[in-house]
Design an enzyme around this catalytic site. Structure first.
Site, PDB file in Angstrom:
ATOM      1  N   LYS A  52       1.244   4.502   0.515  1.00 16.58           N
ATOM      2  CA  LYS A  52       0.776   4.732  -1.369  1.00 16.58           C
ATOM      3  C   LYS A  52      -0.044   4.752  -1.419  1.00 16.58           C
ATOM      4  CE  LYS A  52       6.343   5.795  -0.446  1.00 16.58           C
ATOM      5  NZ  LYS A  52       6.549   4.617  -0.824  1.00 16.58           N
ATOM      6  N   GLN A  96      10.239  -0.351  -3.606  1.00 16.12           N
ATOM      7  CA  GLN A  96       9.879   0.162  -2.036  1.00 16.12           C
ATOM      8  C   GLN A  96      11.699  -0.118  -1.709  1.00 16.12           C
ATOM      9  OE1 GLN A  96       8.406   2.406  -0.336  1.00 16.12           O
ATOM     10  NE2 GLN A  96       9.504   2.504   0.991  1.00 16.12           N
ATOM     11  N   ASP A 119      10.227   7.834  -8.452  1.00 15.83           N
ATOM     12  CA  ASP A 119      10.754   8.658  -7.840  1.00 15.83           C
ATOM     13  C   ASP A 119      12.134   9.204  -7.775  1.00 15.83           C
ATOM     14  OD1 ASP A 119       9.463   6.693  -4.973  1.00 15.83           O
ATOM     15  OD2 ASP A 119      10.926   5.115  -5.093  1.00 15.83           O
TER      16      ASP A 119
END
Ligand code: NAP
Length: 283
Positions: A52, A96, A119
């Site tokens: 990422k 994460q 997200d």
């Protein structure tokens, strides 16, 4: 023989589109930033975060990493999120997963400002997705819709079968296919006679996480197969849920693993960071 749906190529196109806009903003003195929070030592998570960060570098988005120790207290993480929510220079916040067992992931996700939830995991964004209103969409399923569209694969009116019902892939995938006017069936571990359902599908999205699960005798001629699975085969090579070579002969289009859905997830994340800035500025 199938068309190979090249996620690597499409993801680059998307990242280039984002990059162009991000660089134009930079010329106007605006820098976009994504906060990436990782807790603990999970190896796979560190690999995902590295990828990422690389995509951020490519697109010109500043990534600010918060690498927290395994024994970080839930309260510490929540107060970091509060701080990032308040910070006007941060456009997106990504935590994460998975988190260490001592931290409740739902509490953490619920704490992220829905306007920075790149997200698309916050309940407000999930609710908006159900309504079909403007929101951050989860990156893997929205990346799959993007792939289908860019390959001119029609969803409307098609029999779509989603294998898996997880919160991050299967469920949102079914909702997004439905929003595109597909006729959707969601299958899971309790589904009976799975083959009879997959054999009727025009489009199959497999998000089960089992190597060599989907075989050619389970699909009809000319179907489109999207393989989300990321598994290891007997030689420890990365592979999807599908017996690729076998399906390749029978399908009209198929995603490879690697190089299919995986790169799309990160490209859509970059797109969401840009959207976040545009929404914040009311553009
Ligand atoms: P997950 O949370 O483990 O969910 C797996 C789903 O598969 C569950 O809904 C489960 O049903 C269902 N399932 C398991 N065995 C089955 C069977 N025999 N028949 C039918 N359904 C079955 O996994 P996930 O997070 O959704 O991820 C799925 C796969 O996609 C993994 O390989 C993961 O690594 C990969 N993935 C890839 C990306 C990417 O960017 N490429 C992103 C996310 C995930 P139940 O609900 O009944 O248990």
């Amino acid at each position: 023989m199938a068309i190979i749906i090249d996620g690597k190529k499409v993801s680059k196109e998307i990242k280039d589109e984002v990059r162009e806009k991000v660089l134009a903003l930079k010329e106007d003195g605006v820098e976009l930033a994504l906060a990436v929070v990782i807790v603990g030592n999970d190896n796979a998570s560190h690999v995902y975060v590295r990828n990422k960060k690389r995509a951020c570098e490519y697109t010109g988005i500043r990534s600010i990493e918060y690498d927290l120790a395994e024994d970080t207290k839930e309260e510490e993480l929540l107060s970091l999120i509060d701080k990032l929510n308040e910070d006007k220079d941060i456009n997106g916040i990504l935590v994460q997963m998975p988190l260490p067992k001592s931290i409740d992931p739902d509490k953490v996700i619920n704490r992220i400002d829905p306007n920075k939830d790149v997200d698309g995991f916050h309940p407000i964004n999930k609710g908006k997705m159900l309504e079909g209103s403007e929101c951050f969409l989860p990156c893997t399923p929205s990346g799959i819709i993007e792939l289908l569209k860019r390959y001119n694969i029609e969803i409307e009116g098609k029999r779509c079968v989603v294998l898996g019902r997880s919160d991050i892939v299967g469920k949102p995938m079914s909702i997004l296919l439905l929003s595109e006017n597909g006729t959707v069936t969601t299958c899971h571990s309790r589904t009976k006679d799975l083959s009879s359902i997959t054999k009727e599908a025009d489009i199959i999205v497999s998000a089960i996480g089992k190597a060599k699960f989907l075989t050619s005798d389970m699909v009809k001629d000319g179907s489109v197969v999207i393989d989300v699975g990321m598994n290891r085969d007997e030689n420890n090579n990365l592979c999807g849920d599908c017996v690729y070579d076998d399906l390749f002969e029978k399908c009209s289009a198929i995603t490879p693993v690697p190089g299919g859905v995986g790169p799309m997830t990160i490209a859509m994340l970059m797109k969401n960071v840009l959207h976040s800035y545009e929404n914040q500025k009311g553009k």
